[in-house]
Design an enzyme around this catalytic site. Structure first.
Site, PDB file in Angstrom:
ATOM      1  N   GLY A  46      50.406  79.857   1.961  1.00 11.49           N
ATOM      2  CA  GLY A  46      51.454  79.166   1.223  1.00 11.49           C
ATOM      3  C   GLY A  46      51.476  79.623  -0.224  1.00 11.49           C
ATOM      4  N   GLN A  51      53.182  79.525  -9.102  1.00 14.00           N
ATOM      5  CA  GLN A  51      52.023  80.434  -9.096  1.00 14.00           C
ATOM      6  C   GLN A  51      52.390  81.864  -9.482  1.00 14.00           C
ATOM      7  OE1 GLN A  51      50.939  78.849  -4.983  1.00 14.00           O
ATOM      8  NE2 GLN A  51      48.949  79.492  -5.763  1.00 14.00           N
ATOM      9  N   CYS A  92      43.236  77.852  -2.474  1.00 13.43           N
ATOM     10  CA  CYS A  92      44.454  78.169  -3.219  1.00 13.43           C
ATOM     11  C   CYS A  92      44.375  79.593  -3.754  1.00 13.43           C
ATOM     12  CB  CYS A  92      44.591  77.180  -4.382  1.00 13.43           C
ATOM     13  SG  CYS A  92      46.062  77.448  -5.382  1.00 13.43           S
ATOM     14  N   LEU A  93      45.485  80.327  -3.642  1.00 12.40           N
ATOM     15  CA  LEU A  93      45.497  81.711  -4.141  1.00 12.40           C
ATOM     16  C   LEU A  93      45.283  81.767  -5.656  1.00 12.40           C
ATOM     17  CD1 LEU A  93      48.409  83.222  -2.013  1.00 12.40           C
ATOM     18  CD2 LEU A  93      45.947  83.576  -1.727  1.00 12.40           C
ATOM     19  N   HIS A 134      50.290  70.341  -0.851  1.00 12.73           N
ATOM     20  CA  HIS A 134      49.570  71.199  -1.804  1.00 12.73           C
ATOM     21  C   HIS A 134      50.570  72.017  -2.634  1.00 12.73           C
ATOM     22  CE1 HIS A 134      46.188  74.193  -2.743  1.00 12.73           C
ATOM     23  NE2 HIS A 134      47.278  74.845  -3.095  1.00 12.73           N
ATOM     24  N   GLU A 135      51.551  72.622  -1.950  1.00 15.91           N
ATOM     25  CA  GLU A 135      52.519  73.467  -2.666  1.00 15.91           C
ATOM     26  C   GLU A 135      53.447  72.626  -3.537  1.00 15.91           C
ATOM     27  OE1 GLU A 135      51.710  76.417  -2.658  1.00 15.91           O
ATOM     28  OE2 GLU A 135      50.540  76.511  -0.810  1.00 15.91           O
ATOM     29  N   HIS A 138      51.907  72.018  -6.794  1.00 13.48           N
ATOM     30  CA  HIS A 138      52.076  73.144  -7.728  1.00 13.48           C
ATOM     31  C   HIS A 138      53.374  72.996  -8.523  1.00 13.48           C
ATOM     32  CE1 HIS A 138      48.743  75.851  -6.979  1.00 13.48           C
ATOM     33  NE2 HIS A 138      48.967  75.885  -5.678  1.00 13.48           N
TER      34      HIS A 138
HETATM   35 NI    NI Z   1      47.726  76.596  -4.185  1.00 17.62          NI
END
Ligand code: NI
Length: 168
Positions: A46, A51, A92-93, A134-135, A138
């Site tokens: 995701g 991000q 998370c990336l 989660h997204e 962000h």
């Molecule tokens: Ni993330």
């Protein structure tokens, strides 16, 4: 299409609140294509526009093993959720190598726009529900580590600083 740079925690730009997309046009479709390519290249399941330092409400998710089921959510809103909550391990990336437990709603109903600008509603549970929440965090400027203890957050910032030194 392009692979975009992913901001890494504790970059303060990750705490920017994203604005709604005004019109789903070619510019937004190009952003989605670039975000998908960036997510697949990472690889991740995701990615939120926040991000990649674009502060508009756009999310891409792909939970399929074959990496061929892209789900796009533009201007997502949670319109219903279960009382029940569930703990799940998240990563998370923007916080590479860090995984920890976060409590989320077990089931949600999300309303969003698709790539044609058409509204749709989706009921999600399990990993998809976790991923959407989660997204969406962000987009509100929140990174999952902010749910963890101050001590853990401080340790994670230390690890990220060490990663930066290794890259430099
Ligand atoms: Ni993330």
């Amino acid at each position: 299409m392009a692979v975009l740079d992913i901001l890494r925690y504790p970059d303060t730009r990750l705490h920017t609140v994203a604005k709604p997309v005004k019109q789903v046009d070619e510019r937004v479709r190009t952003l989605v294509a670039d975000m998908a390519q960036t997510m697949y290249a990472a690889p991740g399941i995701g990615l939120a526009a926040t991000q990649v330092d674009v502060h508009e409400q756009v999310i891409v998710i792909d939970l399929s093993d074959a990496r061929d089921h892209l789900q796009v959510f533009i201007n997502p809103v949670i319109i219903a959720h279960s009382d029940e909550r569930a703990d799940g391990e998240e990563g998370c990336l923007s916080v590479p190598g860090i995984y920890d437990e976060v409590e989320r709603f077990a089931r949600i109903t999300v309303r969003a726009l698709n790539l044609d600008g058409q509204p749709f509603e989706l009921e999600a549970s399990g990993l998809l529900a976790v991923c959407i929440q989660h997204e969406m965090d962000h987009l509100k400027g929140k990174v999952f580590v902010q749910y963890l203890s101050r001590l853990k957050q401080s340790r994670i910032r230390g690890k990220m600083a060490k990663l930066d030194r290794q890259v430099a």
